[in-house]
Design a protein around this motif. Structure first.
Motif, PDB file in Angstrom:
ATOM      1  N   LEU A  10       0.974  -1.120   0.038  1.00 54.33           N
ATOM      2  CA  LEU A  10      -0.092   0.067  -0.055  1.00 54.33           C
ATOM      3  C   LEU A  10       0.908   1.245   0.137  1.00 54.33           C
ATOM      4  O   LEU A  10       0.318   2.422  -0.266  1.00 54.33           O
ATOM      5  N   SER A  11       2.017   1.052   0.373  1.00 56.87           N
ATOM      6  CA  SER A  11       3.082   2.132   0.398  1.00 56.87           C
ATOM      7  C   SER A  11       3.723   2.215  -0.809  1.00 56.87           C
ATOM      8  O   SER A  11       4.419   1.317  -1.345  1.00 56.87           O
ATOM      9  N   GLN A  12       3.716   3.492  -1.371  1.00 59.87           N
ATOM     10  CA  GLN A  12       4.366   3.785  -2.665  1.00 59.87           C
ATOM     11  C   GLN A  12       5.809   3.395  -2.568  1.00 59.87           C
ATOM     12  O   GLN A  12       6.339   2.729  -3.665  1.00 59.87           O
ATOM     13  N   PRO A  13       6.731   3.876  -1.968  1.00 58.08           N
ATOM     14  CA  PRO A  13       8.129   3.648  -1.803  1.00 58.08           C
ATOM     15  C   PRO A  13       8.250   2.059  -1.679  1.00 58.08           C
ATOM     16  O   PRO A  13       9.202   1.655  -2.286  1.00 58.08           O
ATOM     17  N   SER A  14       7.518   1.449  -0.873  1.00 57.80           N
ATOM     18  CA  SER A  14       7.593  -0.124  -0.649  1.00 57.80           C
ATOM     19  C   SER A  14       7.636  -0.754  -2.014  1.00 57.80           C
ATOM     20  O   SER A  14       8.367  -1.455  -2.391  1.00 57.80           O
ATOM     21  N   ARG A  15       6.456  -0.267  -2.799  1.00 55.44           N
ATOM     22  CA  ARG A  15       6.266  -0.741  -4.184  1.00 55.44           C
ATOM     23  C   ARG A  15       7.628  -0.707  -5.165  1.00 55.44           C
ATOM     24  O   ARG A  15       7.984  -1.728  -5.666  1.00 55.44           O
ATOM     25  N   ALA A  16       7.938   0.565  -5.032  1.00 56.15           N
ATOM     26  CA  ALA A  16       9.202   0.837  -5.800  1.00 56.15           C
ATOM     27  C   ALA A  16      10.261  -0.212  -5.573  1.00 56.15           C
ATOM     28  O   ALA A  16      11.148  -0.715  -6.605  1.00 56.15           O
ATOM     29  N   VAL A  17      10.587  -0.480  -4.290  1.00 53.09           N
ATOM     30  CA  VAL A  17      11.738  -1.286  -3.975  1.00 53.09           C
ATOM     31  C   VAL A  17      11.599  -2.625  -4.283  1.00 53.09           C
ATOM     32  O   VAL A  17      12.284  -3.185  -4.852  1.00 53.09           O
ATOM     33  N   VAL A  18      10.178  -3.019  -3.823  1.00 53.22           N
ATOM     34  CA  VAL A  18       9.969  -4.619  -4.088  1.00 53.22           C
ATOM     35  C   VAL A  18       9.940  -4.683  -5.814  1.00 53.22           C
ATOM     36  O   VAL A  18      10.443  -5.773  -6.227  1.00 53.22           O
ATOM     37  N   LEU A  19       9.575  -3.662  -6.436  1.00 52.39           N
ATOM     38  CA  LEU A  19       9.435  -4.054  -7.797  1.00 52.39           C
ATOM     39  C   LEU A  19      10.696  -4.008  -8.632  1.00 52.39           C
ATOM     40  O   LEU A  19      11.189  -4.664  -9.340  1.00 52.39           O
ATOM     41  N   PHE A  20      11.886  -3.252  -7.945  1.00 54.13           N
ATOM     42  CA  PHE A  20      13.268  -3.275  -8.368  1.00 54.13           C
ATOM     43  C   PHE A  20      13.882  -4.523  -8.058  1.00 54.13           C
ATOM     44  O   PHE A  20      14.391  -5.439  -8.773  1.00 54.13           O
ATOM     45  N   LEU A  21      13.698  -5.061  -6.994  1.00 59.47           N
ATOM     46  CA  LEU A  21      14.054  -6.437  -6.449  1.00 59.47           C
ATOM     47  C   LEU A  21      13.533  -7.753  -7.435  1.00 59.47           C
ATOM     48  O   LEU A  21      14.310  -8.181  -7.989  1.00 59.47           O
ATOM     49  N   LEU A  22      12.297  -7.449  -7.708  1.00 61.03           N
ATOM     50  CA  LEU A  22      11.629  -8.621  -8.550  1.00 61.03           C
ATOM     51  C   LEU A  22      12.141  -8.623  -9.867  1.00 61.03           C
ATOM     52  O   LEU A  22      12.408  -9.564 -10.753  1.00 61.03           O
ATOM     53  N   ALA A  23      12.233  -7.172 -10.500  1.00 55.09           N
ATOM     54  CA  ALA A  23      12.637  -6.984 -11.983  1.00 55.09           C
ATOM     55  C   ALA A  23      13.988  -7.354 -12.046  1.00 55.09           C
ATOM     56  O   ALA A  23      14.313  -7.519 -13.284  1.00 55.09           O
ATOM     57  N   ASN A  24      14.844  -7.421 -11.199  1.00 54.43           N
ATOM     58  CA  ASN A  24      16.410  -7.833 -11.266  1.00 54.43           C
ATOM     59  C   ASN A  24      16.528  -9.316 -10.699  1.00 54.43           C
ATOM     60  O   ASN A  24      17.682  -9.532 -10.425  1.00 54.43           O
ATOM     61  N   ASP A  25      15.302 -10.007 -10.376  1.00 54.37           N
ATOM     62  CA  ASP A  25      15.937 -11.369  -9.686  1.00 54.37           C
ATOM     63  C   ASP A  25      16.591 -11.324  -8.522  1.00 54.37           C
ATOM     64  O   ASP A  25      17.481 -12.133  -8.436  1.00 54.37           O
ATOM     65  N   ILE A  26      16.367 -10.449  -7.631  1.00 45.65           N
ATOM     66  CA  ILE A  26      17.435 -10.412  -6.443  1.00 45.65           C
ATOM     67  C   ILE A  26      16.575 -11.161  -5.337  1.00 45.65           C
ATOM     68  O   ILE A  26      15.409 -10.820  -5.094  1.00 45.65           O
ATOM     69  N   PRO A  27      17.040 -12.326  -4.819  1.00 44.79           N
ATOM     70  CA  PRO A  27      16.494 -12.870  -3.707  1.00 44.79           C
ATOM     71  C   PRO A  27      16.390 -12.120  -2.559  1.00 44.79           C
ATOM     72  O   PRO A  27      17.118 -11.179  -2.138  1.00 44.79           O
ATOM     73  N   PHE A  28      15.327 -12.223  -1.832  1.00 46.26           N
ATOM     74  CA  PHE A  28      15.101 -11.532  -0.685  1.00 46.26           C
ATOM     75  C   PHE A  28      14.026 -12.204   0.122  1.00 46.26           C
ATOM     76  O   PHE A  28      13.067 -12.983  -0.357  1.00 46.26           O
TER      77      PHE A  28
END
Length: 231
Positions: A10-28
């Motif tokens: 629901l948090s805009q900055p959270s979405r940006a960080v998670v989107l970056f991680l997923l788009a770059n296949d970074i495990p978390f």
């Protein structure tokens, strides 16, 4: 897996960080928070971030808050394509130029419109204040017009001809306005085309992290529910 990410989509900055991680296949390791239930005020989370906001990452024994700092750190620490935060000083400066502007423009104006038109009335169980909403909307319109006319002038992305972390942060802020019943693309062909480019570049993850935005937009049509618990 050493990287833990605390977030609420629901948090805009959270979405940006998670989107970056997923788009770059970074495990978390996902540590999803529920801001509406006040989980950010727990003793455990307060130890991680005394400011009580998401996102937060914990990379081994290193804890970091603030989405811009998190994204810059991940670009340096993980093997991601250079276009996200270029090593070239001038190209990197273009990304930073937008990120510095965003705090008091895209983020501020879009978030305050969303809060006053939708979120705060839902939390308080009251009607939006028309004068406040109108004032916030005027400022937001000015900002979105600047994105259209200045930041996207002769460019495909906010900082150049390739997608960067600036685009993820900007797009996630602008998408938030839809939940308050505003269409940021109407009358802004460059902004509309840019949002679609960012979406296409990061599919299927863009749609996944914005599922909550679509759900709330379709369910309420921009009208705040009588209670936040109904979200």
């Amino acid at each position: 897996m050493s990287l833990k990410v605390y977030y609420d989509l629901l948090s805009q900055p959270s979405r940006a960080v998670v989107l970056f991680l997923l788009a770059n296949d970074i495990p978390f390791e996902a540590r999803e928070m529920n801001l509406l239930h006040g989980e950010q005020f727990s003793e455990e989370f307060t130890k991680l971030n005394p400011i009580k906001k998401v996102p937060v990452i914990k990379d081994g024994d290193f804890t970091l808050t603030e989405s811009v700092g998190i994204l810059r750190y991940l670009c340096r620490e993980r093997n991601v394509p250079d276009h996200w935060y270029p090593a070239d000083s001038k190209k990197q400066a273009r990304v930073d130029e937008y990120l510095e502007w965003q705090h008091t423009n895209t983020r501020s104006s879009c978030a305050l419109y969303f809060l006053n038109k939708f979120m705060l009335p839902a939390i308080k169980g009251t009607q939006p204040n028309p004068e406040t909403v109108a004032r916030r909307e005027r400022k937001m319109v000015e900002t979105l017009n600047e994105v259209e006319e200045m930041w996207l002038k002769n460019k495909s992305y906010l900082a150049g001809d390739k997608i960067s972390i600036a685009d993820l942060l900007g797009a996630c802020e602008i998408e938030q306005t839809r939940m308050a019943g505003y269409n940021p693309c109407e009358g802004r062909p460059k902004l509309s085309a840019w949002l679609e480019r960012v979406r296409r570049d990061t599919l299927p993850h863009y749609d996944a992290v914005h599922a909550i935005v679509r759900k709330v937009t379709e369910k309420y049509g921009g009208v705040a529910p009588a209670s936040i618990s109904k979200l």
